[in-house]
Design a protein around this motif. Structure first.
Motif, PDB file in Angstrom:
ATOM      1  N   SER A  18       0.820  -1.211   0.000  1.00  0.00           N
ATOM      2  CA  SER A  18       0.000   0.000   0.000  1.00  0.00           C
ATOM      3  C   SER A  18       0.858   1.267   0.000  1.00  0.00           C
ATOM      4  N   LYS A  19       2.147   1.131   0.290  1.00  0.00           N
ATOM      5  CA  LYS A  19       3.033   2.296   0.270  1.00  0.00           C
ATOM      6  C   LYS A  19       3.337   2.761  -1.152  1.00  0.00           C
ATOM      7  N   PHE A  20       3.002   1.926  -2.134  1.00  0.00           N
ATOM      8  CA  PHE A  20       3.210   2.281  -3.529  1.00  0.00           C
ATOM      9  C   PHE A  20       1.931   2.890  -4.094  1.00  0.00           C
ATOM     10  N   ALA A  21       2.064   3.940  -4.879  1.00  0.00           N
ATOM     11  CA  ALA A  21       0.911   4.651  -5.431  1.00  0.00           C
ATOM     12  C   ALA A  21       0.044   3.743  -6.296  1.00  0.00           C
ATOM     13  N   ASP A  22       0.647   2.764  -6.935  1.00  0.00           N
ATOM     14  CA  ASP A  22      -0.098   1.862  -7.813  1.00  0.00           C
ATOM     15  C   ASP A  22      -0.264   0.468  -7.204  1.00  0.00           C
ATOM     16  N   GLY A  23      -0.140   0.358  -5.910  1.00  0.00           N
ATOM     17  CA  GLY A  23      -0.255  -0.925  -5.227  1.00  0.00           C
ATOM     18  C   GLY A  23      -1.595  -1.606  -5.437  1.00  0.00           C
ATOM     19  N   GLU A  24      -2.645  -0.820  -5.593  1.00  0.00           N
ATOM     20  CA  GLU A  24      -3.974  -1.389  -5.824  1.00  0.00           C
ATOM     21  C   GLU A  24      -4.150  -1.897  -7.253  1.00  0.00           C
ATOM     22  N   SER A  25      -3.210  -1.577  -8.131  1.00  0.00           N
ATOM     23  CA  SER A  25      -3.283  -2.019  -9.531  1.00  0.00           C
ATOM     24  C   SER A  25      -2.744  -3.429  -9.729  1.00  0.00           C
ATOM     25  N   ILE A  26      -2.159  -3.993  -8.700  1.00  0.00           N
ATOM     26  CA  ILE A  26      -1.602  -5.349  -8.803  1.00  0.00           C
ATOM     27  C   ILE A  26      -2.754  -6.342  -8.860  1.00  0.00           C
ATOM     28  N   SER A  27      -2.714  -7.227  -9.819  1.00  0.00           N
ATOM     29  CA  SER A  27      -3.760  -8.238  -9.963  1.00  0.00           C
ATOM     30  C   SER A  27      -3.850  -9.071  -8.686  1.00  0.00           C
ATOM     31  N   PRO A  28      -5.054  -9.430  -8.306  1.00  0.00           N
ATOM     32  CA  PRO A  28      -5.228 -10.217  -7.071  1.00  0.00           C
ATOM     33  C   PRO A  28      -4.399 -11.502  -7.041  1.00  0.00           C
ATOM     34  N   TRP A  29      -4.258 -12.175  -8.185  1.00  0.00           N
ATOM     35  CA  TRP A  29      -3.504 -13.428  -8.216  1.00  0.00           C
ATOM     36  C   TRP A  29      -2.005 -13.192  -8.018  1.00  0.00           C
ATOM     37  N   ALA A  30      -1.522 -11.961  -8.212  1.00  0.00           N
ATOM     38  CA  ALA A  30      -0.094 -11.669  -8.121  1.00  0.00           C
ATOM     39  C   ALA A  30       0.309 -10.965  -6.828  1.00  0.00           C
ATOM     40  N   LYS A  31      -0.653 -10.524  -6.043  1.00  0.00           N
ATOM     41  CA  LYS A  31      -0.333  -9.715  -4.855  1.00  0.00           C
ATOM     42  C   LYS A  31       0.581 -10.429  -3.861  1.00  0.00           C
ATOM     43  N   ASP A  32       0.314 -11.673  -3.578  1.00  0.00           N
ATOM     44  CA  ASP A  32       1.116 -12.399  -2.594  1.00  0.00           C
ATOM     45  C   ASP A  32       2.564 -12.535  -3.069  1.00  0.00           C
ATOM     46  N   ALA A  33       2.737 -12.917  -4.320  1.00  0.00           N
ATOM     47  CA  ALA A  33       4.087 -13.080  -4.863  1.00  0.00           C
ATOM     48  C   ALA A  33       4.805 -11.734  -4.966  1.00  0.00           C
ATOM     49  N   MET A  34       4.088 -10.692  -5.359  1.00  0.00           N
ATOM     50  CA  MET A  34       4.692  -9.363  -5.465  1.00  0.00           C
ATOM     51  C   MET A  34       5.098  -8.857  -4.080  1.00  0.00           C
ATOM     52  N   SER A  35       4.264  -9.127  -3.088  1.00  0.00           N
ATOM     53  CA  SER A  35       4.577  -8.726  -1.717  1.00  0.00           C
ATOM     54  C   SER A  35       5.842  -9.432  -1.234  1.00  0.00           C
ATOM     55  N   TRP A  36       5.964 -10.714  -1.532  1.00  0.00           N
ATOM     56  CA  TRP A  36       7.164 -11.469  -1.165  1.00  0.00           C
ATOM     57  C   TRP A  36       8.385 -10.935  -1.901  1.00  0.00           C
ATOM     58  N   ALA A  37       8.268 -10.743  -3.220  1.00  0.00           N
ATOM     59  CA  ALA A  37       9.400 -10.274  -4.024  1.00  0.00           C
ATOM     60  C   ALA A  37       9.869  -8.898  -3.570  1.00  0.00           C
ATOM     61  N   ASN A  38       8.945  -8.039  -3.194  1.00  0.00           N
ATOM     62  CA  ASN A  38       9.324  -6.721  -2.708  1.00  0.00           C
ATOM     63  C   ASN A  38       9.992  -6.814  -1.347  1.00  0.00           C
ATOM     64  N   ALA A  39       9.466  -7.647  -0.469  1.00  0.00           N
ATOM     65  CA  ALA A  39      10.059  -7.818   0.858  1.00  0.00           C
ATOM     66  C   ALA A  39      11.473  -8.371   0.766  1.00  0.00           C
ATOM     67  N   GLU A  40      11.722  -9.225  -0.203  1.00  0.00           N
ATOM     68  CA  GLU A  40      13.051  -9.817  -0.383  1.00  0.00           C
ATOM     69  C   GLU A  40      13.995  -8.908  -1.169  1.00  0.00           C
ATOM     70  N   GLY A  41      13.481  -7.793  -1.699  1.00  0.00           N
ATOM     71  CA  GLY A  41      14.322  -6.872  -2.458  1.00  0.00           C
ATOM     72  C   GLY A  41      14.508  -7.273  -3.908  1.00  0.00           C
ATOM     73  N   LEU A  42      13.720  -8.210  -4.389  1.00  0.00           N
ATOM     74  CA  LEU A  42      13.843  -8.652  -5.783  1.00  0.00           C
ATOM     75  C   LEU A  42      13.182  -7.664  -6.734  1.00  0.00           C
TER      76      LEU A  42
END
Length: 74
Positions: A18-42
């Protein structure tokens, strides 16, 4: 993330997208993986945006894969 999980790596980290301006634009099926990838710095995005609907460039994929090798598959 699915590959990391398949290989037995820890995939429990999550980032607050949610800290990203376009965070709500992430497809529901990709949110979990995107959250992980961002947390890991990928995947870090550009400024305040992740740009989930943009096309990815070959150099960006190479950087993500290199980061995966260095950070996850040590």
């Amino acid at each position: 993330m699915n590959y990391a999980q398949y290989k037995g790596y820890d995939v429990s980290m999550r980032a607050d997208l949610s800290k990203f301006a376009d965070g709500e634009s992430i497809s529901p099926w990709a949110k979990d993986a995107m959250s992980w990838a961002n947390a890991e710095g990928l995947i870090q995005g550009s400024g305040s945006q992740l740009m989930p609907a943009d096309n990815v460039q070959r150099c960006q994929v190479a950087a993500i894969l290199q980061s995966f090798i260095e950070r996850i598959a040590k």
